[in-house]
Design a protein around this motif. Sequence first.
Motif, PDB file in Angstrom:
ATOM      1  N   ALA A 138       0.821  -1.208   0.000  1.00 57.38           N
ATOM      2  CA  ALA A 138       0.000   0.000   0.000  1.00 57.38           C
ATOM      3  C   ALA A 138       0.859   1.264   0.000  1.00 57.38           C
ATOM      4  CB  ALA A 138      -0.929  -0.003   1.208  1.00 57.38           C
ATOM      5  N   LEU A 139       2.050   1.166   0.586  1.00 59.83           N
ATOM      6  CA  LEU A 139       2.969   2.305   0.630  1.00 59.83           C
ATOM      7  C   LEU A 139       3.862   2.375  -0.604  1.00 59.83           C
ATOM      8  CD1 LEU A 139       3.980   1.957   4.384  1.00 59.83           C
ATOM      9  CD2 LEU A 139       2.615   3.823   3.406  1.00 59.83           C
ATOM     10  N   GLY A 140       3.809   1.320  -1.439  1.00 61.81           N
ATOM     11  CA  GLY A 140       4.600   1.296  -2.664  1.00 61.81           C
ATOM     12  C   GLY A 140       6.062   0.976  -2.469  1.00 61.81           C
ATOM     13  N   VAL A 141       6.428   0.416  -1.302  1.00 58.28           N
ATOM     14  CA  VAL A 141       7.852   0.139  -1.047  1.00 58.28           C
ATOM     15  C   VAL A 141       8.104  -1.315  -0.670  1.00 58.28           C
ATOM     16  CG1 VAL A 141       8.356   2.512  -0.341  1.00 58.28           C
ATOM     17  CG2 VAL A 141       7.622   0.838   1.384  1.00 58.28           C
ATOM     18  N   GLY A 142       7.047  -2.085  -0.433  1.00 54.23           N
ATOM     19  CA  GLY A 142       7.215  -3.455   0.024  1.00 54.23           C
ATOM     20  C   GLY A 142       7.419  -3.502   1.526  1.00 54.23           C
ATOM     21  N   GLY A 143       7.097  -4.650   2.114  1.00 52.32           N
ATOM     22  CA  GLY A 143       7.263  -4.810   3.554  1.00 52.32           C
ATOM     23  C   GLY A 143       7.342  -6.269   3.930  1.00 52.32           C
ATOM     24  N   THR A 144       8.015  -6.535   5.048  1.00 49.18           N
ATOM     25  CA  THR A 144       8.125  -7.900   5.548  1.00 49.18           C
ATOM     26  C   THR A 144       8.179  -7.856   7.067  1.00 49.18           C
ATOM     27  OG1 THR A 144       9.238 -10.020   5.139  1.00 49.18           O
ATOM     28  CG2 THR A 144      10.652  -8.146   5.639  1.00 49.18           C
ATOM     29  N   LEU A 145       7.813  -8.945   7.694  1.00 50.78           N
ATOM     30  CA  LEU A 145       7.800  -9.005   9.152  1.00 50.78           C
ATOM     31  C   LEU A 145       9.200  -9.316   9.668  1.00 50.78           C
ATOM     32  CD1 LEU A 145       5.882  -8.895  11.627  1.00 50.78           C
ATOM     33  CD2 LEU A 145       5.719 -11.384  11.445  1.00 50.78           C
ATOM     34  N   ALA A 146       9.700  -8.457  10.541  1.00 54.43           N
ATOM     35  CA  ALA A 146      11.045  -8.639  11.092  1.00 54.43           C
ATOM     36  C   ALA A 146      11.032  -9.373  12.423  1.00 54.43           C
ATOM     37  CB  ALA A 146      11.738  -7.283  11.257  1.00 54.43           C
ATOM     38  N   GLU A 147       9.987  -9.166  13.217  1.00 56.05           N
ATOM     39  CA  GLU A 147       9.933  -9.773  14.553  1.00 56.05           C
ATOM     40  C   GLU A 147       8.487  -9.783  15.023  1.00 56.05           C
ATOM     41  OE1 GLU A 147      12.020  -9.146  18.990  1.00 56.05           O
ATOM     42  OE2 GLU A 147      12.562  -7.881  17.287  1.00 56.05           O
ATOM     43  N   LEU A 148       8.115 -10.830  15.802  1.00 57.38           N
ATOM     44  CA  LEU A 148       6.721 -10.904  16.260  1.00 57.38           C
ATOM     45  C   LEU A 148       6.648 -11.672  17.572  1.00 57.38           C
ATOM     46  CD1 LEU A 148       3.818 -10.119  15.452  1.00 57.38           C
ATOM     47  CD2 LEU A 148       3.578 -12.404  14.460  1.00 57.38           C
ATOM     48  N   ARG A 149       5.810 -11.151  18.468  1.00 54.05           N
ATOM     49  CA  ARG A 149       5.537 -11.807  19.752  1.00 54.05           C
ATOM     50  C   ARG A 149       4.042 -11.735  20.024  1.00 54.05           C
ATOM     51  NH1 ARG A 149       7.859 -13.911  24.085  1.00 54.05           N
ATOM     52  NH2 ARG A 149       7.287 -13.382  26.230  1.00 54.05           N
ATOM     53  N   ARG A 150       3.438 -12.872  20.368  1.00 48.77           N
ATOM     54  CA  ARG A 150       2.019 -12.885  20.706  1.00 48.77           C
ATOM     55  C   ARG A 150       1.878 -12.652  22.201  1.00 48.77           C
ATOM     56  NH1 ARG A 150      -1.585 -17.541  18.166  1.00 48.77           N
ATOM     57  NH2 ARG A 150      -0.667 -18.881  19.763  1.00 48.77           N
ATOM     58  N   THR A 151       1.178 -11.594  22.565  1.00 45.05           N
ATOM     59  CA  THR A 151       1.061 -11.208  23.962  1.00 45.05           C
ATOM     60  C   THR A 151      -0.257 -11.628  24.600  1.00 45.05           C
ATOM     61  OG1 THR A 151       0.266  -9.021  23.319  1.00 45.05           O
ATOM     62  CG2 THR A 151       2.641  -9.270  23.657  1.00 45.05           C
ATOM     63  N   ALA A 152      -1.215 -12.062  23.784  1.00 42.08           N
ATOM     64  CA  ALA A 152      -2.483 -12.569  24.310  1.00 42.08           C
ATOM     65  C   ALA A 152      -3.104 -13.493  23.272  1.00 42.08           C
ATOM     66  CB  ALA A 152      -3.444 -11.430  24.646  1.00 42.08           C
ATOM     67  N   SER A 153      -3.745 -14.560  23.754  1.00 41.30           N
ATOM     68  CA  SER A 153      -4.394 -15.492  22.835  1.00 41.30           C
ATOM     69  C   SER A 153      -5.406 -16.340  23.585  1.00 41.30           C
ATOM     70  CB  SER A 153      -3.358 -16.410  22.171  1.00 41.30           C
ATOM     71  OG  SER A 153      -3.986 -17.363  21.328  1.00 41.30           O
ATOM     72  N   SER A 154      -6.628 -16.376  23.080  1.00 40.44           N
ATOM     73  CA  SER A 154      -7.661 -17.296  23.565  1.00 40.44           C
ATOM     74  C   SER A 154      -7.897 -17.192  25.064  1.00 40.44           C
ATOM     75  CB  SER A 154      -7.287 -18.733  23.184  1.00 40.44           C
ATOM     76  OG  SER A 154      -7.116 -18.857  21.798  1.00 40.44           O
ATOM     77  N   GLY A 155      -7.811 -15.978  25.604  1.00 42.21           N
ATOM     78  CA  GLY A 155      -8.066 -15.772  27.023  1.00 42.21           C
ATOM     79  C   GLY A 155      -6.833 -15.848  27.905  1.00 42.21           C
ATOM     80  N   PHE A 156      -5.660 -16.075  27.335  1.00 40.35           N
ATOM     81  CA  PHE A 156      -4.415 -16.163  28.093  1.00 40.35           C
ATOM     82  C   PHE A 156      -3.540 -14.945  27.804  1.00 40.35           C
ATOM     83  CE2 PHE A 156      -5.873 -20.502  27.404  1.00 40.35           C
ATOM     84  CZ  PHE A 156      -5.810 -21.035  28.687  1.00 40.35           C
ATOM     85  N   GLU A 157      -2.824 -14.467  28.829  1.00 37.95           N
ATOM     86  CA  GLU A 157      -2.002 -13.271  28.723  1.00 37.95           C
ATOM     87  C   GLU A 157      -0.528 -13.618  28.936  1.00 37.95           C
ATOM     88  OE1 GLU A 157      -3.169 -10.225  28.050  1.00 37.95           O
ATOM     89  OE2 GLU A 157      -5.312 -10.712  28.109  1.00 37.95           O
ATOM     90  N   ILE A 158       0.355 -12.862  28.282  1.00 39.68           N
ATOM     91  CA  ILE A 158       1.781 -13.112  28.398  1.00 39.68           C
ATOM     92  C   ILE A 158       2.276 -12.861  29.818  1.00 39.68           C
ATOM     93  CG2 ILE A 158       2.515 -10.774  27.758  1.00 39.68           C
ATOM     94  CD1 ILE A 158       4.144 -14.077  26.599  1.00 39.68           C
ATOM     95  N   SER A 159       1.611 -11.973  30.552  1.00 46.30           N
ATOM     96  CA  SER A 159       2.063 -11.630  31.905  1.00 46.30           C
ATOM     97  C   SER A 159       1.991 -12.808  32.865  1.00 46.30           C
ATOM     98  CB  SER A 159       1.235 -10.465  32.458  1.00 46.30           C
ATOM     99  OG  SER A 159      -0.139 -10.809  32.513  1.00 46.30           O
ATOM    100  N   THR A 160       1.137 -13.799  32.565  1.00 43.31           N
ATOM    101  CA  THR A 160       1.000 -14.964  33.437  1.00 43.31           C
ATOM    102  C   THR A 160       1.452 -16.255  32.763  1.00 43.31           C
ATOM    103  OG1 THR A 160      -1.325 -15.183  32.753  1.00 43.31           O
ATOM    104  CG2 THR A 160      -0.883 -13.943  34.777  1.00 43.31           C
ATOM    105  N   SER A 161       2.148 -16.155  31.640  1.00 41.73           N
ATOM    106  CA  SER A 161       2.580 -17.350  30.915  1.00 41.73           C
ATOM    107  C   SER A 161       3.866 -17.922  31.515  1.00 41.73           C
ATOM    108  CB  SER A 161       2.781 -17.040  29.433  1.00 41.73           C
ATOM    109  OG  SER A 161       3.825 -16.103  29.269  1.00 41.73           O
ATOM    110  N   THR A 162       4.105 -19.188  31.245  1.00 39.81           N
ATOM    111  CA  THR A 162       5.291 -19.881  31.737  1.00 39.81           C
ATOM    112  C   THR A 162       6.228 -20.171  30.566  1.00 39.81           C
ATOM    113  OG1 THR A 162       4.056 -20.943  33.527  1.00 39.81           O
ATOM    114  CG2 THR A 162       6.154 -21.955  32.884  1.00 39.81           C
ATOM    115  N   PRO A 163       7.467 -19.670  30.598  1.00 36.26           N
ATOM    116  CA  PRO A 163       8.396 -19.948  29.504  1.00 36.26           C
ATOM    117  C   PRO A 163       8.671 -21.444  29.367  1.00 36.26           C
ATOM    118  CG  PRO A 163       9.195 -18.132  30.871  1.00 36.26           C
ATOM    119  CD  PRO A 163       8.041 -18.756  31.606  1.00 36.26           C
ATOM    120  N   LEU A 164       8.682 -21.928  28.145  1.00 34.15           N
ATOM    121  CA  LEU A 164       9.018 -23.329  27.916  1.00 34.15           C
ATOM    122  C   LEU A 164      10.403 -23.650  28.473  1.00 34.15           C
ATOM    123  CD1 LEU A 164       8.414 -26.086  26.624  1.00 34.15           C
ATOM    124  CD2 LEU A 164       9.398 -25.200  24.492  1.00 34.15           C
TER     125      LEU A 164
END
Length: 296
Positions: free
Chosen positions: A186-212
């Motif tokens: 849309a901006l005419g320059v192209g784009g790609t995802l560099a980094e992503l973190r999901r902070t909430a999903s299906s009723g669960f929040e990152i603040s109370t998650s347990t690292p694998l």
Amino acid sequence: MLSEGFVNLDKPAGWTSHDCVAKLRRLLRERRIGHGGTLDPAVTGVLPIAVGRATRLLPYLPSGKTYVGTIRLGLQTSTDDLSGDRLAEADTSHLPLTAIEAVLPQFLGQIQQQPPQVSAVQVQGQRLYQLARQGKAPVDLPWRTVEIQVIRILGWRPGAQAELDLEVQCGAGTYIRSLARDLGAALGVGGTLAELRRTASSGFEISTSTPLTDLLDGAPVPLLALDSPLQYLAVVRLAEEASDRWRQGQAIPITITDLPAVEGSPARVYCPQNRFLGIGTITAGLCKPKVVLAAI
């Protein structure tokens, strides 16, 4: 500790969602384990895990998800993230933040989106990533209706390949990689995802998650109650005798408390001892059994 329930897992980079499930199967010695909402290997964050009978409740988890990520503008790749081959590059030094603010509204609400060429979407019975490995990834992918409720700009770093930090609240099936690609287009320059973190999903929040990584280091697996992510559902409380009949498959006249119910919608069902019995469907003043968890 509970022998079944949900795990609010914080997935690290480099692991597939299936890898996480396989690891927990070994740790818990339980075959009935599934996950809600696949995360790409490079993506970190909330991955809801269902253990034991909780796997039957996965379809009833709330659908909302929140992501925090970085989009790199001026770069197009074959996978719409940095793991793919570079297809095209452009200088974005001229690009002001106001130009981005002007086009972001077109990605809000219900929109049409094509998934990335390499993803878990099925085409003719095969996952797109499987087709890509065989060199058969389709050029024209089916469009899908997805919903994005909120896009919030968190940061902006202008330059030859500018980077934009966003928070995105969206419904199930939305690809942030596709959003990065389409925003760049849309901006005419192209784009790609560099980094992503999901902070909430299906009723669960990152603040109370347990690292694998904690579980791999020997920490106990924290299992949450079967009804813990279902608090958004209406509640049906049945008398003892009615509870027995409901668990036998009979539809029962209901009295609803806590949250209002919508005709045809699911509800949490409890007996007088506040024991969670399962999921029922509310129809014409009756609660019909849908998922019965508690045996008589």
